[in-house]
Write a protein that holds these residues in place. Sequence first.
Motif, mmCIF file in Angstrom:
data_model
loop_
_atom_site.group_PDB
_atom_site.id
_atom_site.type_symbol
_atom_site.label_atom_id
_atom_site.label_comp_id
_atom_site.label_asym_id
_atom_site.label_seq_id
_atom_site.Cartn_x
_atom_site.Cartn_y
_atom_site.Cartn_z
ATOM 1 N N LYS A 218 0.844 -1.191 0.000
ATOM 2 C CA LYS A 218 0.000 0.000 0.000
ATOM 3 C C LYS A 218 0.883 1.247 0.000
ATOM 4 O O LYS A 218 1.875 1.323 0.716
ATOM 5 C CB LYS A 218 -0.909 -0.001 1.225
ATOM 6 C CG LYS A 218 -1.984 1.034 1.168
ATOM 7 C CD LYS A 218 -2.998 0.849 2.269
ATOM 8 C CE LYS A 218 -4.114 1.854 2.067
ATOM 9 N NZ LYS A 218 -5.223 1.579 2.958
ATOM 10 N N GLY A 219 0.522 2.197 -0.840
ATOM 11 C CA GLY A 219 1.290 3.433 -0.950
ATOM 12 C C GLY A 219 2.407 3.369 -1.983
ATOM 13 O O GLY A 219 3.107 4.349 -2.202
ATOM 14 N N ARG A 220 2.591 2.200 -2.608
ATOM 15 C CA ARG A 220 3.635 2.032 -3.627
ATOM 16 C C ARG A 220 2.983 1.731 -4.971
ATOM 17 O O ARG A 220 2.027 0.975 -5.050
ATOM 18 C CB ARG A 220 4.578 0.875 -3.276
ATOM 19 C CG ARG A 220 5.347 1.069 -2.004
ATOM 20 C CD ARG A 220 6.355 2.178 -2.176
ATOM 21 N NE ARG A 220 7.253 2.217 -1.046
ATOM 22 C CZ ARG A 220 8.540 2.451 -1.154
ATOM 23 N NH1 ARG A 220 9.078 2.690 -2.334
ATOM 24 N NH2 ARG A 220 9.286 2.489 -0.088
ATOM 25 N N ALA A 221 3.526 2.312 -6.028
ATOM 26 C CA ALA A 221 2.993 2.086 -7.369
ATOM 27 C C ALA A 221 3.493 0.763 -7.945
ATOM 28 O O ALA A 221 2.826 0.137 -8.757
ATOM 29 C CB ALA A 221 3.387 3.230 -8.295
ATOM 30 N N PRO B 203 8.780 -6.912 -13.032
ATOM 31 C CA PRO B 203 7.532 -6.484 -12.392
ATOM 32 C C PRO B 203 7.144 -5.039 -12.668
ATOM 33 O O PRO B 203 5.994 -4.675 -12.483
ATOM 34 C CB PRO B 203 7.789 -6.690 -10.907
ATOM 35 C CG PRO B 203 9.081 -7.362 -10.771
ATOM 36 C CD PRO B 203 9.758 -7.376 -12.095
ATOM 37 N N TRP B 204 8.071 -4.222 -13.097
ATOM 38 C CA TRP B 204 7.757 -2.825 -13.364
ATOM 39 C C TRP B 204 7.082 -2.645 -14.717
ATOM 40 O O TRP B 204 6.530 -1.610 -14.996
ATOM 41 C CB TRP B 204 9.028 -1.978 -13.294
ATOM 42 C CG TRP B 204 10.110 -2.505 -14.182
ATOM 43 C CD1 TRP B 204 10.337 -2.217 -15.485
ATOM 44 C CD2 TRP B 204 11.084 -3.476 -13.825
ATOM 45 N NE1 TRP B 204 11.393 -2.935 -15.977
ATOM 46 C CE2 TRP B 204 11.882 -3.712 -14.970
ATOM 47 C CE3 TRP B 204 11.391 -4.175 -12.659
ATOM 48 C CZ2 TRP B 204 12.944 -4.608 -14.969
ATOM 49 C CZ3 TRP B 204 12.444 -5.053 -12.668
ATOM 50 C CH2 TRP B 204 13.205 -5.261 -13.811
ATOM 51 N N ARG B 205 7.101 -3.670 -15.561
ATOM 52 C CA ARG B 205 6.468 -3.565 -16.869
ATOM 53 C C ARG B 205 4.989 -3.855 -16.761
ATOM 54 O O ARG B 205 4.555 -4.716 -16.013
ATOM 55 C CB ARG B 205 7.119 -4.543 -17.844
ATOM 56 C CG ARG B 205 8.533 -4.089 -18.178
ATOM 57 C CD ARG B 205 9.113 -4.798 -19.326
ATOM 58 N NE ARG B 205 8.234 -4.759 -20.483
ATOM 59 C CZ ARG B 205 8.544 -5.314 -21.621
ATOM 60 N NH1 ARG B 205 9.672 -5.950 -21.768
ATOM 61 N NH2 ARG B 205 7.715 -5.269 -22.627
ATOM 62 N N LYS B 206 4.211 -3.147 -17.526
ATOM 63 C CA LYS B 206 2.770 -3.298 -17.486
ATOM 64 C C LYS B 206 2.267 -4.401 -18.414
ATOM 65 O O LYS B 206 1.152 -4.828 -18.297
ATOM 66 C CB LYS B 206 2.082 -1.975 -17.852
ATOM 67 C CG LYS B 206 2.363 -0.875 -16.869
ATOM 68 C CD LYS B 206 1.762 -1.204 -15.530
ATOM 69 C CE LYS B 206 1.994 -0.061 -14.564
ATOM 70 N NZ LYS B 206 1.536 -0.355 -13.238
ATOM 71 N N ASP B 207 3.109 -4.857 -19.356
ATOM 72 C CA ASP B 207 2.629 -5.830 -20.327
ATOM 73 C C ASP B 207 2.948 -7.265 -19.931
ATOM 74 O O ASP B 207 2.715 -8.167 -20.695
ATOM 75 C CB ASP B 207 3.209 -5.527 -21.716
ATOM 76 C CG ASP B 207 4.720 -5.625 -21.753
ATOM 77 O OD1 ASP B 207 5.278 -5.674 -22.854
ATOM 78 O OD2 ASP B 207 5.345 -5.644 -20.690
ATOM 79 N N MET B 208 3.465 -7.480 -18.728
ATOM 80 C CA MET B 208 3.763 -8.852 -18.338
ATOM 81 C C MET B 208 2.503 -9.540 -17.833
ATOM 82 O O MET B 208 1.578 -8.894 -17.364
ATOM 83 C CB MET B 208 4.877 -8.899 -17.313
ATOM 84 C CG MET B 208 4.492 -8.721 -15.894
ATOM 85 S SD MET B 208 5.966 -8.831 -14.898
ATOM 86 C CE MET B 208 5.345 -9.785 -13.581
#
Length: 168
Positions: free
Chosen positions: A25-28, A64-69
């Motif tokens: 929570k609080g992290r993008a 994990p930072w990629r949105k397309d995984m």
Amino acid sequence: PGAERKLTGKEEALLVATACASPPKGRARWTLKLLAGAMVKLTEHKSLSHETVRRRLAENDLKPWRKDMWCIPQVDGEYVARMEDVLDLYAEAPDSRRPVVCFDESPVQLIGETRQPIPAKPGRLERYDYEYRRNGTVNLFVLLDVHRPWRKVKVTERRAARDYAQCM
């Protein structure tokens, strides 16, 4: 080199599941240090470096930072328990009377070149034109033995229950 791995297979699976879950929570998004801290809380490790986390994620082709995984939408207790059952099965000693056979299937697009590729030269990679000719699709059924260098691949024109049954 030669040092024992920090994470066991189950711990690595837990790391992958955690990286695929929602960030705190609080992290993008998850960072390597956040994941290392989470693993310390979830396991018996007193510490874990972010570099170990980075290497394990890289080995599993996770970013994990990629949105397309693609990730499993809900990692709950039942999922983790089933995942541990599979990992325990893989960790069993090989037994020729009880082979551990994995099965997967995948549709594949068949493509062909429209122009001849330019061969590789010293200092340059082989180059392909971005245009291609579509040659249809096939489905691959793949069976492999976890403990032996054995695999079987069956190519079918469709992905029907009959094809699946014949492969088994």
